[in-house]
Design a protein around this motif. Structure first.
Motif, PDB file in Angstrom:
ATOM      1  N   PHE A 161       0.839  -1.197   0.000  1.00 38.30           N
ATOM      2  CA  PHE A 161       0.000   0.000   0.000  1.00 38.30           C
ATOM      3  C   PHE A 161       0.879   1.253   0.000  1.00 38.30           C
ATOM      4  N   PRO A 162       0.388   2.343  -0.617  1.00 38.22           N
ATOM      5  CA  PRO A 162       1.133   3.612  -0.562  1.00 38.22           C
ATOM      6  C   PRO A 162       1.176   4.160   0.857  1.00 38.22           C
ATOM      7  N   ASP A 163       2.076   5.087   1.090  1.00 41.06           N
ATOM      8  CA  ASP A 163       2.134   5.780   2.378  1.00 41.06           C
ATOM      9  C   ASP A 163       0.800   6.460   2.662  1.00 41.06           C
ATOM     10  N   SER A 164       0.442   6.520   3.949  1.00 43.27           N
ATOM     11  CA  SER A 164      -0.741   7.278   4.414  1.00 43.27           C
ATOM     12  C   SER A 164      -2.019   6.850   3.689  1.00 43.27           C
ATOM     13  N   TYR A 189       2.864   2.148  10.710  1.00 45.54           N
ATOM     14  CA  TYR A 189       3.024   3.604  10.805  1.00 45.54           C
ATOM     15  C   TYR A 189       3.056   4.232   9.406  1.00 45.54           C
ATOM     16  N   ARG A 190       3.757   3.590   8.495  1.00 43.42           N
ATOM     17  CA  ARG A 190       3.914   4.120   7.132  1.00 43.42           C
ATOM     18  C   ARG A 190       2.565   4.211   6.407  1.00 43.42           C
ATOM     19  N   VAL A 191       1.727   3.183   6.517  1.00 42.39           N
ATOM     20  CA  VAL A 191       0.480   3.162   5.730  1.00 42.39           C
ATOM     21  C   VAL A 191      -0.669   3.899   6.423  1.00 42.39           C
ATOM     22  N   LEU A 192      -0.471   4.309   7.669  1.00 46.45           N
ATOM     23  CA  LEU A 192      -1.497   5.043   8.413  1.00 46.45           C
ATOM     24  C   LEU A 192      -1.396   6.538   8.118  1.00 46.45           C
ATOM     25  N   LYS A 193      -2.540   7.194   7.987  1.00 43.64           N
ATOM     26  CA  LYS A 193      -2.546   8.634   7.754  1.00 43.64           C
ATOM     27  C   LYS A 193      -2.077   9.393   9.002  1.00 43.64           C
ATOM     28  N   PRO A 194      -1.389  10.521   8.839  1.00 47.36           N
ATOM     29  CA  PRO A 194      -0.967  11.319   9.993  1.00 47.36           C
ATOM     30  C   PRO A 194      -2.168  11.727  10.853  1.00 47.36           C
ATOM     31  N   GLY A 195      -1.968  11.675  12.171  1.00 44.99           N
ATOM     32  CA  GLY A 195      -3.012  12.058  13.111  1.00 44.99           C
ATOM     33  C   GLY A 195      -3.991  10.948  13.423  1.00 44.99           C
ATOM     34  N   LEU A 239       5.771  -2.120  23.723  1.00 42.75           N
ATOM     35  CA  LEU A 239       5.614  -0.695  23.996  1.00 42.75           C
ATOM     36  C   LEU A 239       6.805   0.102  23.470  1.00 42.75           C
ATOM     37  N   GLU A 240       8.003  -0.406  23.698  1.00 43.99           N
ATOM     38  CA  GLU A 240       9.202   0.272  23.234  1.00 43.99           C
ATOM     39  C   GLU A 240       9.269   0.284  21.708  1.00 43.99           C
ATOM     40  N   ALA A 241       8.848  -0.829  21.069  1.00 45.89           N
ATOM     41  CA  ALA A 241       8.858  -0.907  19.604  1.00 45.89           C
ATOM     42  C   ALA A 241       7.887   0.106  18.997  1.00 45.89           C
ATOM     43  N   LEU A 242       6.747   0.309  19.638  1.00 46.89           N
ATOM     44  CA  LEU A 242       5.782   1.310  19.169  1.00 46.89           C
ATOM     45  C   LEU A 242       6.410   2.702  19.168  1.00 46.89           C
ATOM     46  N   LYS A 243       7.058   3.027  20.256  1.00 45.87           N
ATOM     47  CA  LYS A 243       7.672   4.354  20.380  1.00 45.87           C
ATOM     48  C   LYS A 243       8.805   4.532  19.378  1.00 45.87           C
ATOM     49  N   GLN A 244       9.603   3.495  19.204  1.00 48.38           N
ATOM     50  CA  GLN A 244      10.697   3.563  18.241  1.00 48.38           C
ATOM     51  C   GLN A 244      10.180   3.727  16.814  1.00 48.38           C
ATOM     52  N   ALA A 245       9.020   3.143  16.543  1.00 48.03           N
ATOM     53  CA  ALA A 245       8.426   3.255  15.206  1.00 48.03           C
ATOM     54  C   ALA A 245       7.874   4.649  14.943  1.00 48.03           C
ATOM     55  N   LYS A 337      -0.366   8.184  15.185  1.00 47.81           N
ATOM     56  CA  LYS A 337       0.702   8.681  14.326  1.00 47.81           C
ATOM     57  C   LYS A 337       0.639  10.210  14.353  1.00 47.81           C
ATOM     58  N   PRO A 338       1.705  10.893  14.750  1.00 52.27           N
ATOM     59  CA  PRO A 338       1.666  12.357  14.841  1.00 52.27           C
ATOM     60  C   PRO A 338       1.332  12.998  13.483  1.00 52.27           C
ATOM     61  N   LEU A 339       0.829  14.213  13.550  1.00 47.77           N
ATOM     62  CA  LEU A 339       0.491  14.953  12.311  1.00 47.77           C
ATOM     63  C   LEU A 339       1.741  15.262  11.521  1.00 47.77           C
TER      64      LEU A 339
END
Length: 343
Positions: A161-164, A189-195, A239-245, A337-339
């Motif tokens: 899938f494309p980004d976002s 994280y890559r395929v999810l839209k910001p925010g 939890l740590e892997a989520l933050k690192q991602a 995923k941050p904006l």
């Protein structure tokens, strides 16, 4: 559309594996695991083959005993297993804030029972990402969600899938099959839209797990072979892997902790339930001997009893892991995923 009868169970054993090759597939699958001298790194490097073989071999057993939603759930007193499973799926949809018009990704979930339930509950368009299943769209058609829900056969470590691309992503006891939590979460994280949000129920060892305790290691190995897992991570590792991602973790909790009814109760041989009879000790004894008989007369392929045996190992490991509170199948997190990358 769960398979209900003994002959349906027998005819489905092995999935897409040719019936004459089931025994060799079982032997190859077993050799990935500690019980048979397997190595964690080998499981991780061959996880696609291992997981494909696992679900081909066990899906008929899951449908026969569990229905279309292959997962556990926290449970209230007086609540049936099926009611708790539906509520668990609805809870996920509510945490994600799903709304009509949203494009949602389900990262791997058996034969799509949760996908259909969540799609109907939230009126969203859901795409399921799976490693290997060819009949899901027919099940979606029967459930009336085939116009909005479909599936893609792919590796969730390398999504096509494309980004976002998506308004929300969720995983129900599925990303535990990934060989690397960080790599899996980074791809989500890559395929999810910001925010937007990612929520999951993860299979994890808890902080009570002692890697130097031989009994704890035995329980972990039983769960791994019985459930097609390359390794079971600790909750804090997820939890740590989520933050690192790059995710912002909104909240996280082991939902097994406050469940009034133990999540592993359906598999506990000391528990009897008419509504979940096939999961009880008597039901499993009948299934075991039925599979043995069907294999003997040639209705079920050679190797079917071996599959039943490692699923029994899993059940024993899950119950003991739950009792000792060293394992949970419902470590929940909601992450955003941050904006922007700088946020």
């Amino acid at each position: 559309m769960s398979k209900a009868g003994a002959l349906d169970l027998a005819s489905g054993l092995g999935g897409k594996i040719d019936k004459t090759d089931v025994l060799s597939a079982v032997e190859k699958y077993e050799k990935y695991h500690v019980y048979y001298g397997g190595d964690e790194e080998e499981r991780k490097s061959n996880y696609t083959d291992m997981v494909n073989k696992y679900y081909d071999l066990v899906t008929s057993f899951y449908e026969f005993g569990w229905g279309e939603s292959f997962h556990f759930a926290p449970r209230w007193n007086g609540e049936s297993l099926r009611e708790s499973i539906k509520r668990h799926e609805h809870f996920l949809a509510l945490q994600l804030g799903l709304k009509p018009g949203h494009k949602v990704l389900d990262v791997g979930c058996g034969i799509g029972g949760p996908l259909r339930e969540i799609a109907r509950f939230s009126s969203t368009a859901v795409k399921i990402l799976i490693l290997k299943r060819d009949f899901l769209q027919e099940l979606n058609r029967i459930a009336g969600v085939d116009k909005t829900c479909n599936f893609v056969k792919a590796d969730f470590m390398k999504m096509p899938f494309p980004d976002s691309s998506f308004d929300a992503v969720y995983a129900i006891e599925a990303t535990c099959h990934a060989p690397d939590a960080y790599g899996c979460y980074k791809e989500i994280y890559r395929v999810l839209k910001p925010g937007q949000y990612f929520a999951a129920y993860e299979w994890c060892m808890t902080d009570s797990f002692d890697p130097n305790n031989q009994e704890h290691q035995k329980i972990k190995a039983e769960i791994e072979i019985g459930d097609g897992l390359p390794d079971i991570r600790l909750t804090r590792q997820c939890l740590e892997a989520l933050k690192q991602a790059g995710f912002e973790v909104i909240w996280e909790k082991d939902l097994a902790v406050d469940s009034p009814v133990a999540w592993y109760l359906p598999l506990d041989k000391n528990h009897f339930s008419l509504s979940s009879f096939r999961l009880t000790a008597i039901g499993r004894f009948i299934t075991k001997n039925m599979v043995k008989a069907l294999e003997f007369v040639g209705f079920a392929p050679r190797g079917s009893q071996r599959v039943q045996d490692f699923l029994e190992k899993a059940a024993e490991g899950l119950v003991e892991g739950g009792r000792k509170e060293i394992f949970t199948p419902m470590y929940f997190f909601l992450a955003r995923k941050p904006l922007s990358d700088s946020q």
